[in-house]
Design a protein around this motif. Structure first.
Motif, PDB file in Angstrom:
ATOM      1  N   LYS A  22       0.651  -1.256  -0.092  1.00  0.00           N
ATOM      2  CA  LYS A  22       0.147  -0.049   0.136  1.00  0.00           C
ATOM      3  C   LYS A  22       0.946   1.206  -0.047  1.00  0.00           C
ATOM      4  CE  LYS A  22      -3.889   1.979   2.509  1.00  0.00           C
ATOM      5  NZ  LYS A  22      -4.574   2.035   3.484  1.00  0.00           N
ATOM      6  N   TRP A  23       2.121   1.040   0.539  1.00  0.00           N
ATOM      7  CA  TRP A  23       2.631   2.313   0.828  1.00  0.00           C
ATOM      8  C   TRP A  23       3.472   2.516  -0.566  1.00  0.00           C
ATOM      9  CZ3 TRP A  23       8.044   3.335   0.117  1.00  0.00           C
ATOM     10  CH2 TRP A  23       8.438   4.671   0.359  1.00  0.00           C
ATOM     11  N   LEU A  24       4.189   1.556  -1.170  1.00  0.00           N
ATOM     12  CA  LEU A  24       4.647   1.532  -2.365  1.00  0.00           C
ATOM     13  C   LEU A  24       3.899   2.291  -3.356  1.00  0.00           C
ATOM     14  CD1 LEU A  24       6.786  -1.660  -2.060  1.00  0.00           C
ATOM     15  CD2 LEU A  24       7.702   0.635  -2.311  1.00  0.00           C
ATOM     16  N   ASP A  25       2.375   1.802  -3.410  1.00  0.00           N
ATOM     17  CA  ASP A  25       1.309   2.004  -4.489  1.00  0.00           C
ATOM     18  C   ASP A  25       1.273   3.526  -4.365  1.00  0.00           C
ATOM     19  OD1 ASP A  25      -0.304   1.347  -6.621  1.00  0.00           O
ATOM     20  OD2 ASP A  25      -1.844   1.922  -5.209  1.00  0.00           O
ATOM     21  N   ALA A  26       1.245   4.034  -3.284  1.00  0.00           N
ATOM     22  CA  ALA A  26       1.216   5.506  -3.076  1.00  0.00           C
ATOM     23  C   ALA A  26       2.378   6.461  -3.457  1.00  0.00           C
ATOM     24  CB  ALA A  26       0.527   5.681  -1.368  1.00  0.00           C
ATOM     25  N   ALA A  27       3.402   5.768  -3.053  1.00  0.00           N
ATOM     26  CA  ALA A  27       4.850   6.488  -3.186  1.00  0.00           C
ATOM     27  C   ALA A  27       5.114   6.549  -4.576  1.00  0.00           C
ATOM     28  CB  ALA A  27       6.081   5.914  -2.250  1.00  0.00           C
ATOM     29  N   LEU A  28       4.904   5.528  -5.454  1.00  0.00           N
ATOM     30  CA  LEU A  28       5.164   5.482  -6.808  1.00  0.00           C
ATOM     31  C   LEU A  28       4.215   6.073  -7.639  1.00  0.00           C
ATOM     32  CD1 LEU A  28       7.119   1.933  -6.774  1.00  0.00           C
ATOM     33  CD2 LEU A  28       8.139   4.119  -6.596  1.00  0.00           C
ATOM     34  N   HIS A  29       4.514   6.906  -8.789  1.00  0.00           N
ATOM     35  CA  HIS A  29       3.450   7.352  -9.675  1.00  0.00           C
ATOM     36  C   HIS A  29       3.132   6.083 -10.549  1.00  0.00           C
ATOM     37  CE1 HIS A  29       2.052   9.537 -13.016  1.00  0.00           C
ATOM     38  NE2 HIS A  29       1.874  10.754 -12.329  1.00  0.00           N
ATOM     39  N   GLY A  39      21.314  -1.384 -15.455  1.00  0.00           N
ATOM     40  CA  GLY A  39      20.977  -1.125 -16.497  1.00  0.00           C
ATOM     41  C   GLY A  39      19.865  -1.280 -17.318  1.00  0.00           C
ATOM     42  N   THR A  40      18.796  -2.124 -16.377  1.00  0.00           N
ATOM     43  CA  THR A  40      17.586  -2.571 -16.738  1.00  0.00           C
ATOM     44  C   THR A  40      16.393  -1.541 -16.565  1.00  0.00           C
ATOM     45  OG1 THR A  40      18.085  -4.848 -16.128  1.00  0.00           O
ATOM     46  CG2 THR A  40      15.948  -4.545 -16.407  1.00  0.00           C
ATOM     47  N   ILE A  41      15.747  -1.679 -17.329  1.00  0.00           N
ATOM     48  CA  ILE A  41      14.409  -0.664 -17.223  1.00  0.00           C
ATOM     49  C   ILE A  41      13.466  -1.201 -16.314  1.00  0.00           C
ATOM     50  CG2 ILE A  41      12.528   0.719 -18.391  1.00  0.00           C
ATOM     51  CD1 ILE A  41      14.439   1.224 -20.461  1.00  0.00           C
ATOM     52  N   PHE A  42      12.790  -0.844 -15.272  1.00  0.00           N
ATOM     53  CA  PHE A  42      11.717  -1.408 -14.458  1.00  0.00           C
ATOM     54  C   PHE A  42      10.614  -0.171 -14.301  1.00  0.00           C
ATOM     55  CE2 PHE A  42      15.804  -2.950 -12.763  1.00  0.00           C
ATOM     56  CZ  PHE A  42      15.595  -4.116 -12.762  1.00  0.00           C
ATOM     57  N   TYR A  43       9.321  -0.952 -14.272  1.00  0.00           N
ATOM     58  CA  TYR A  43       8.054  -0.102 -13.944  1.00  0.00           C
ATOM     59  C   TYR A  43       7.533  -0.573 -12.652  1.00  0.00           C
ATOM     60  CZ  TYR A  43       8.844   0.363 -19.242  1.00  0.00           C
ATOM     61  OH  TYR A  43       9.238   0.487 -20.240  1.00  0.00           O
ATOM     62  N   LYS A  44       6.442   0.464 -12.434  1.00  0.00           N
ATOM     63  CA  LYS A  44       6.122   0.391 -11.055  1.00  0.00           C
ATOM     64  C   LYS A  44       5.895  -1.002 -10.506  1.00  0.00           C
ATOM     65  CE  LYS A  44       2.308   2.291  -8.239  1.00  0.00           C
ATOM     66  NZ  LYS A  44       1.075   3.207  -8.235  1.00  0.00           N
ATOM     67  N   SER A  49       7.011  -5.436  -6.886  1.00  0.00           N
ATOM     68  CA  SER A  49       7.063  -6.945  -6.726  1.00  0.00           C
ATOM     69  C   SER A  49       8.601  -7.387  -6.273  1.00  0.00           C
ATOM     70  CB  SER A  49       7.007  -7.825  -8.028  1.00  0.00           C
ATOM     71  OG  SER A  49       5.576  -7.516  -8.516  1.00  0.00           O
ATOM     72  N   GLY A  50       9.489  -6.582  -6.752  1.00  0.00           N
ATOM     73  CA  GLY A  50      10.863  -6.904  -6.323  1.00  0.00           C
ATOM     74  C   GLY A  50      11.109  -6.478  -4.811  1.00  0.00           C
TER      75      GLY A  50
END
Length: 119
Positions: A22-29, A39-44, A49-50
């Motif tokens: 819940k905190w991560l979902d609120a903190a990340l756009h 060098g890897t591209i990650f998304y929300k 998950s990580g």
């Protein structure tokens, strides 16, 4: 804003925060993107998950933290971290909608140690 953003960046190293979906979902756009130190591209959802699999605080120290407002309700921060005796230059972009949200982050490995001020 300097202290607020510094504390938010530090929150991403704390077990209690990074294992709270819940905190991560609120903190990340919702449009969050990260270019990781690998060098890897990650998304929300990749990041959430990580991070929620973490078992302890992330043992990372912040140095030379800088914050600059780019425009109204948008800030860029730059800082250096030390992680396992390696240094990384990190950049984050934060936007304020209802609350502050991290929309972009990048970590790049530095080739040498640095003159530093710890935060």
């Amino acid at each position: 804003m300097h202290s607020t953003l510094l504390n938010l960046e530090k929150d991403f190293f704390e077990y209690d925060k990074i294992t709270d979906r819940k905190w991560l979902d609120a903190a990340l756009h919702d449009d969050f993107k990260e270019v990781g130190k690998s060098g890897t591209i990650f998304y929300k959802e990749d990041v959430i998950s990580g991070l929620i699999e973490s078992k302890t605080d992330r043992d990372i120290t912040i140095f030379n933290f800088e914050c600059k407002e780019l425009k109204t309700d948008c800030w860029i921060v730059h800082y250096i971290t030390k992680d396992d005796n390696e240094f990384f230059y990190r950049t984050s972009i934060w936007v304020k909608e209802k609350n502050l949200k991290l929309i972009f982050h990048q970590a790049s490995k530095l080739r040498s140690s640095i003159d530093s001020k710890e935060y």
